[in-house]
Design a protein around this motif. Structure first.
Motif, PDB file in Angstrom:
ATOM      1  N   CYS A  48      38.912  35.549  47.365  1.00 20.18           N
ATOM      2  CA  CYS A  48      38.754  35.380  46.015  1.00 20.18           C
ATOM      3  C   CYS A  48      38.793  33.954  45.325  1.00 20.18           C
ATOM      4  N   ARG A  49      40.615  33.189  45.163  1.00 17.45           N
ATOM      5  CA  ARG A  49      40.951  31.908  45.026  1.00 17.45           C
ATOM      6  C   ARG A  49      39.617  31.366  45.272  1.00 17.45           C
ATOM      7  N   ALA A  50      39.820  30.885  46.860  1.00 22.73           N
ATOM      8  CA  ALA A  50      38.853  30.285  47.380  1.00 22.73           C
ATOM      9  C   ALA A  50      37.327  30.500  47.463  1.00 22.73           C
ATOM     10  N   ARG A  51      36.732  31.816  46.317  1.00 23.91           N
ATOM     11  CA  ARG A  51      35.712  31.840  46.785  1.00 23.91           C
ATOM     12  C   ARG A  51      35.167  31.023  44.859  1.00 23.91           C
ATOM     13  N   GLY A  52      36.555  31.071  44.486  1.00 23.05           N
ATOM     14  CA  GLY A  52      36.504  30.839  42.779  1.00 23.05           C
ATOM     15  C   GLY A  52      35.476  32.128  42.128  1.00 23.05           C
ATOM     16  N   PHE A  53      36.686  33.441  42.325  1.00 23.46           N
ATOM     17  CA  PHE A  53      36.252  34.017  41.740  1.00 23.46           C
ATOM     18  C   PHE A  53      36.775  34.717  40.498  1.00 23.46           C
ATOM     19  N   ARG A  54      36.038  34.650  39.766  1.00 20.26           N
ATOM     20  CA  ARG A  54      37.142  34.990  38.251  1.00 20.26           C
ATOM     21  C   ARG A  54      38.346  36.345  38.503  1.00 20.26           C
ATOM     22  N   LEU A  55      39.738  36.522  38.790  1.00 19.78           N
ATOM     23  CA  LEU A  55      40.516  36.802  39.193  1.00 19.78           C
ATOM     24  C   LEU A  55      42.081  37.632  38.300  1.00 19.78           C
ATOM     25  N   ILE A  56      42.255  38.490  38.618  1.00 19.72           N
ATOM     26  CA  ILE A  56      43.598  38.415  37.683  1.00 19.72           C
ATOM     27  C   ILE A  56      44.518  39.111  38.916  1.00 19.72           C
ATOM     28  N   ASP A  57      46.071  38.222  39.424  1.00 19.66           N
ATOM     29  CA  ASP A  57      45.992  39.065  40.503  1.00 19.66           C
ATOM     30  C   ASP A  57      47.184  39.626  40.297  1.00 19.66           C
TER      31      ASP A  57
END
Length: 239
Positions: A48-57
């Motif tokens: 998700c981070r690598a693809r630039g997705f909006r993420l709550i981790d």
């Protein structure tokens, strides 16, 4: 047009998450989304981070209820009009969001993407639990819900706020039953769901049986003792 947030709870979905979110970004850019990584032990968050997705981790695994509520808190805090849960395994098809939104705009508080509204539910061992839960909901609320275990559910602003601020609210049939009993308008829209193409579901046969028994007991007994907070205003924050 209502401002919608797609909440995607994800636990160990490295094999599916890129395809699911990529499909949304390419074909449904009119909808916002957020992936809630539920303490995955694989590369879900890294992808998700690598693809630039909006993420709550989330740093630890909270389970589906915790991840889902995190997503709805995000929706409530950022002023979304409604929110829908889509599973990270790709089984929920976003083409059905539009007709579900129509049902919401027509007065529903919650809209369920149902596999069995116009299609007959198979009489199999796997579906036995669904029959039992449907029966329990009808017995306690007087309402017939054809597909109570569907995870594809759309919530209006009032429901988003209520789920966000009540700690005992999970995205489960017992909560839906409880809300129906307390006046929520729930409708179903016929959908088709895909099959998981990669990875493994956390629901084994044993866990499925446990789940169905737990839901039936909760609907028939526990929901009568639950407390509901609809008075506390939820603060809004802009993106």
């Amino acid at each position: 047009m209502a401002r919608l947030l797609i909440v995607i709870p994800a636990y160990n979905e490295e094999a599916n998450i890129e395809k699911v979110v990529g499909n949304l970004a390419k074909n449904y850019p009119q909808y916002d989304y957020v992936v809630v990584n539920d303490g995955s032990r694989d590369h879900t968050a890294a992808i998700c981070r690598a693809r630039g997705f909006r993420l709550i981790d989330l740093p630890v695994n909270l389970g589906l209820a915790g991840a889902f509520q995190t997503g709805l808190r995000y929706a409530a805090e950022n002023g979304y009009d409604c929110a829908i849960q889509l599973d990270a395994d790709g089984q929920h098809k976003p083409e059905y969001i539009a007709p579900m939104l129509e049902a919401l705009e027509d007065g529903a508080d919650i809209v369920i993407g149902s596999r069995f509204l116009t299609v007959k539910k198979p009489k199999t061992l796997r579906m036995l639990g669904s029959y039992i839960i449907s029966w329990a909901i009808r017995l306690t609320t007087g309402r017939a819900i054809c597909d109570p275990t569907s995870g594809m559910r759309l919530f209006n602003r009032a429901m988003v706020e209520e789920f966000a601020q009540n700690l005992n609210y999970g995205p489960e049939p017992d909560t839906i039953s409880y809300l129906i009993k307390n006046g929520a308008v729930v409708r179903e829209v016929q959908v088709e769901m895909g099959e998981r193409t990669a990875g493994q579901s956390y629901l084994t046969f044993y866990k499925s049986v446990q789940y169905m028994v737990k839901m039936a007991i909760s609907i028939l007994l526990i929901q009568w003792f639950r407390k509901r907070d609809t008075e506390t205003p939820y603060p809004e924050r802009s993106l």
